[in-house]
Design a protein around this motif. Structure first.
Motif, PDB file in Angstrom:
ATOM      1  N   PHE B  72       1.091  -1.213  -0.167  1.00 25.80           N
ATOM      2  CA  PHE B  72      -0.113   0.092  -0.125  1.00 25.80           C
ATOM      3  C   PHE B  72       1.001   1.460  -0.044  1.00 25.80           C
ATOM      4  O   PHE B  72      -0.107   2.508  -1.122  1.00 25.80           O
ATOM      5  CB  PHE B  72      -1.075   0.241   1.395  1.00 25.80           C
ATOM      6  CG  PHE B  72      -1.455  -1.350   0.873  1.00 25.80           C
ATOM      7  CD1 PHE B  72      -2.220  -1.818   0.261  1.00 25.80           C
ATOM      8  CD2 PHE B  72      -1.653  -2.154   2.406  1.00 25.80           C
ATOM      9  CE1 PHE B  72      -3.513  -2.380  -0.342  1.00 25.80           C
ATOM     10  CE2 PHE B  72      -2.085  -3.480   2.241  1.00 25.80           C
ATOM     11  CZ  PHE B  72      -3.440  -3.856   1.319  1.00 25.80           C
ATOM     12  N   ALA B  73       2.054   1.076   0.814  1.00 26.20           N
ATOM     13  CA  ALA B  73       3.050   2.329   0.939  1.00 26.20           C
ATOM     14  C   ALA B  73       3.528   2.414  -0.809  1.00 26.20           C
ATOM     15  O   ALA B  73       3.110   3.635  -1.317  1.00 26.20           O
ATOM     16  CB  ALA B  73       4.465   1.759   1.580  1.00 26.20           C
ATOM     17  N   ALA B  74       4.053   1.021  -1.486  1.00 25.42           N
ATOM     18  CA  ALA B  74       4.331   1.564  -2.898  1.00 25.42           C
ATOM     19  C   ALA B  74       2.921   2.261  -3.411  1.00 25.42           C
ATOM     20  O   ALA B  74       3.368   2.965  -4.498  1.00 25.42           O
ATOM     21  CB  ALA B  74       4.157   0.074  -3.464  1.00 25.42           C
ATOM     22  N   ALA B 100      -7.102   6.053  -3.260  1.00 22.93           N
ATOM     23  CA  ALA B 100      -8.573   5.613  -3.453  1.00 22.93           C
ATOM     24  C   ALA B 100      -7.916   4.388  -3.856  1.00 22.93           C
ATOM     25  O   ALA B 100      -8.270   3.165  -3.448  1.00 22.93           O
ATOM     26  CB  ALA B 100      -8.966   6.643  -4.721  1.00 22.93           C
ATOM     27  N   GLY B 101      -6.449   4.464  -4.415  1.00 22.02           N
ATOM     28  CA  GLY B 101      -6.525   3.205  -5.232  1.00 22.02           C
ATOM     29  C   GLY B 101      -5.772   2.469  -3.672  1.00 22.02           C
ATOM     30  O   GLY B 101      -6.231   0.760  -4.096  1.00 22.02           O
ATOM     31  N   ALA B 102      -5.081   2.507  -2.989  1.00 21.07           N
ATOM     32  CA  ALA B 102      -4.554   1.747  -1.709  1.00 21.07           C
ATOM     33  C   ALA B 102      -6.176   0.938  -1.243  1.00 21.07           C
ATOM     34  O   ALA B 102      -6.129   0.211  -0.864  1.00 21.07           O
ATOM     35  CB  ALA B 102      -4.036   2.587  -1.020  1.00 21.07           C
ATOM     36  N   ALA B 225      -4.613   3.098   4.098  1.00 15.90           N
ATOM     37  CA  ALA B 225      -4.948   4.505   4.002  1.00 15.90           C
ATOM     38  C   ALA B 225      -3.608   4.821   4.898  1.00 15.90           C
ATOM     39  O   ALA B 225      -2.583   5.400   3.962  1.00 15.90           O
ATOM     40  CB  ALA B 225      -5.872   4.821   4.252  1.00 15.90           C
ATOM     41  N   TYR B 226      -3.064   4.540   5.791  1.00 21.50           N
ATOM     42  CA  TYR B 226      -2.344   5.069   6.533  1.00 21.50           C
ATOM     43  C   TYR B 226      -0.823   5.044   5.511  1.00 21.50           C
ATOM     44  O   TYR B 226      -0.227   5.628   5.739  1.00 21.50           O
ATOM     45  CB  TYR B 226      -2.343   4.645   7.544  1.00 21.50           C
ATOM     46  CG  TYR B 226      -2.918   5.404   8.950  1.00 21.50           C
ATOM     47  CD1 TYR B 226      -2.580   6.169   9.594  1.00 21.50           C
ATOM     48  CD2 TYR B 226      -4.105   5.089   9.229  1.00 21.50           C
ATOM     49  CE1 TYR B 226      -2.976   6.969  10.494  1.00 21.50           C
ATOM     50  CE2 TYR B 226      -4.891   5.772  10.043  1.00 21.50           C
ATOM     51  CZ  TYR B 226      -5.021   6.725  10.462  1.00 21.50           C
ATOM     52  OH  TYR B 226      -5.139   6.752  11.569  1.00 21.50           O
TER      53      TYR B 226
END
Ligand code: ATP
Ligand code: MG
Lengths: 257, 324
Positions: B72-74, B100-102, B225-226
């Motif tokens: 998600f960070a990526a 939004a993508g994550a 999200a974070y």
């Protein structure tokens, strides 16, 4: 009209028939009890009712709806709340917070309420806090409110589980051996609490081995033996029922019947 | 593990609490004044604070395991990098696309995966991280593969951009503080109670009407999200992203920070992120023994404060009670 109705519930575990065609009606007020020797199928019956395990055959009706096979959280939302034979607390949380979690069903707040302390969100939190303290007062646990559930003495853990269940405002409360491991005084206090709960309008279905307690508080008793319902009736009728006496013969409880 | 005996909850007035925060404040002020390399170290720690705070919501509060939050960070980092550097977008909308993508990715993956338990869940999340890594390597036309994307503009809105190191430090401090505050808000709310209930006993939670599967998914998405925000912050703060930046070392690093700081607490992620970022620097003087000293320090922390540094005030209180 009954609040809970079981129609021909059968539950098999492999070759073992844990419940054999059990039909039962539980009224929407008062205290009913299910008794029976070890392994009779009492806890299995609770699991069928509360949705933790589906029955192999038969239907469960609660409050006018067929709830057979519904997941536990859906059944709980309808007002049927259970406790566990092996106490299930949130051990790492405080007593107060355990009870607050019990208020889940009757509150609304989601992520927004968590991030933005609007007036409505704060009002709801305050209401939860007040309700939790009210219930702890009711069951006599206020002194332990800020202790972790894990460090409570056994009897109070049982009491906390009931308190938390009450926070969910059940129509029908299922208690699986709430007096197990309690001493005489604690059992008497429990009996008084159960009567107060019933008076306040919540129906109770109790599984219990303590015959004194059952005969004391139950208005209706159902007896299971090897998965079959062998008797139903008022405490006095059950006490004199030859089938019940036979079922308990040679068991630990025989002396108390 | 979910003790909410956090520094903020009921550690007020506790000497160890003040000591910890005092040290943190001294360090921040010192860094701010001295500038130089330490500023970069602290910036890094603050970005990781955001990431680990999210991970803590999923692992600490909700009691689940994820080895895949680097994915998600990526997603956040690459969205920011590609949209700003290649397509000339503003940082804010680019970051929002990443967010939004994550979230979408977490929803699609989390829905089936969160039905798994224990090590199956851990393995599935590990796979997510590896897949995103592969995508970042293979999708050359967009990500430029191993080379990565450089020249990412600094953070800002319109004509206001943060170009100074100290300015960025302040911005990241605000971001980290918001992360901690929001986590504290969640923990104290009905939502947070549903999370910790799922961690404490799924059966009890369900018996009380809590839809455990649903709340696990919500916790997964919130923590994703974070992570996405941390990824975007990283892209702009460093000005460069590559597959390696969001690789497995990021998972190991965030786990170490979470456990050293105190899993399930509020302040733990910040304490862990700062300590773990600074520790290798402070052992620089040992030269050859740097890694050894670093490892030894970690072991000492985990032996004497098994529930993390954030539990020190609690340990201190217990020690005082015993000696009183
Ligand atoms: N998950 C399961 N798998 C296999 N057998 C089971 C399972 N659960 C219960 N049983 C069996 O079903 C029978 C009824 O068990 P149950 O726990 O309902 O009895 P009980 O009346 O509650 O007994 P106790 O008074 O000891 O609590 C027992 O023979 C038990 O071994
Ligand atoms: Mg039982």
């Amino acid at each position: 009209m009954s609040l809970l109705r079981l129609d021909g519930i059968t539950r098999r575990f492999g070759g073992l028939v844990a419940l054999d065609n059990v039909s039962l009606e539980i009224p929407g007020q008062g205290l009913s009890a299910v008794i029976g020797p070890n392994g009779a199928g009492k806890t299995t019956l609770f699991n069928m009712i509360s949705g933790f395990r589906p029955p192999s055959e038969g239907r469960v009706h609660f409050d006018g709806a067929d709830i057979t096979g519904q997941p536990p959280e859906t059944i709980a939302r309808r007002g049927l709340i259970r406790t566990f034979q092996l106490v299930q607390l949130f051990e790492d949380l405080t007593v107060l917070e355990n009870v607050k979690i019990g208020c889940h069903l009757h509150t609304r707040g989601g992520l927004l309420a968590a991030l933005v302390p609007t007036r409505a969100a704060r009002a709801e939190e305050a209401a939860v806090e007040a309700e939790a303290w009210r219930l702890l007062t009711e069951t006599g646990l206020t002194a332990h409110a800020h202790s972790f559930a894990a460090v409570l003495p056994y009897g109070q853990k049982r009491l906390l589980e009931i308190t938390r269940a009450l926070a969910a405002k059940p129509k029908l409360l299922l208690l699986d051996e709430p007096a197990a491991g309690l001493n005489r005084q604690e059992t008497d206090a429990l009996a008084a609490l159960l009567r107060r709960i019933v008076e306040s309008g919540t129906a109770i279905l109790l599984i219990e081995h303590d015959m004194n307690l059952v005969m004391n508080v139950a208005e209706e008793i159902a007896v299971l033996d090897f998965g079959r319902l062998i008797a139903r009736g008022k405490p006095d009728e059950i006490r004199r029922n030859p089938d019940v006496i036979a079922a308990y013969l040679g068991t630990e409880e025989a002396a108390h019947v | 593990m979910n003790s909410f005996n956090t520094i903020w909850a009921n550690g007020r007035g506790n000497l160890a609490t003040w000591l910890l925060w005092g040290l943190a404040a001294v360090f921040v002020v010192y860094t701010f004044a001295s500038g130089g390399y330490l500023i970069a170290v602290l910036q890094f720690a603050l970005i990781y604070t955001v990431l680990v705070t999210g991970l803590n919501i999923f692992m600490g509060f909700t009691g689940q395991v994820s080895f895949g939050h680097n994915a998600f960070a990526a997603i956040g980092g690459y969205s920011s990098a590609v949209l700003t550097a290649t397509y000339g977008w503003e940082p804010l909308p680019a970051g929002l696309v990443g967010l939004a993508g994550a979230l979408l990715c977490a929803l699609v993956i989390g829905y089936p995966v969160l039905r798994l338990r224990g090590h199956y869940l851990a393995m599935a999340t590990l796979a997510i991280g590896l897949i995103v890594y592969e995508v970042a390597v293979q999708w050359q036309s967009v990500t430029q593969g191993y080379m990565g994307i450089s020249g990412i503009a600094p953070i800002g809105i319109g004509r206001f951009t943060i170009t100074s190191d100290r300015g960025l430090l302040v911005f990241l401090m605000i971001a980290a503080a918001l992360a901690l505050l929001s986590a504290a808000g969640i923990r104290r709310s009905r939502l947070g109670r549903a999370f910790v209930a799922a961690a404490g006993s799924e059966d009890a939670a369900r018996a009380l009407g809590i839809d455990v599967a649903r709340y696990k998914l919500i916790a997964f998405m919130i923590s994703a999200a974070y992570a996405a925000i941390a990824g975007s912050l990283f892209a702009h703060a460093v000005g460069f992203v590559s597959p390696e930046v969001f690789g497995l070392p990021m998972v190991v690093m965030s786990f170490t920070m979470l456990y050293v700081g105190g899993i399930g607490t509020i302040a733990g992620p910040a304490l862990g992120a700062i300590i773990i970022s600074v520790l290798p620097e402070s052992f620089r003087t040992f030269k050859d023994y740097q890694d050894l000293a670093y490892g030894a320090a970690l072991i000492v922390i985990l032996i004497y404060a098994p529930r993390g540094l954030a539990s020190l005030p609690e340990l201190w209180a217990r020690w005082r009670r015993r000696s009183a």
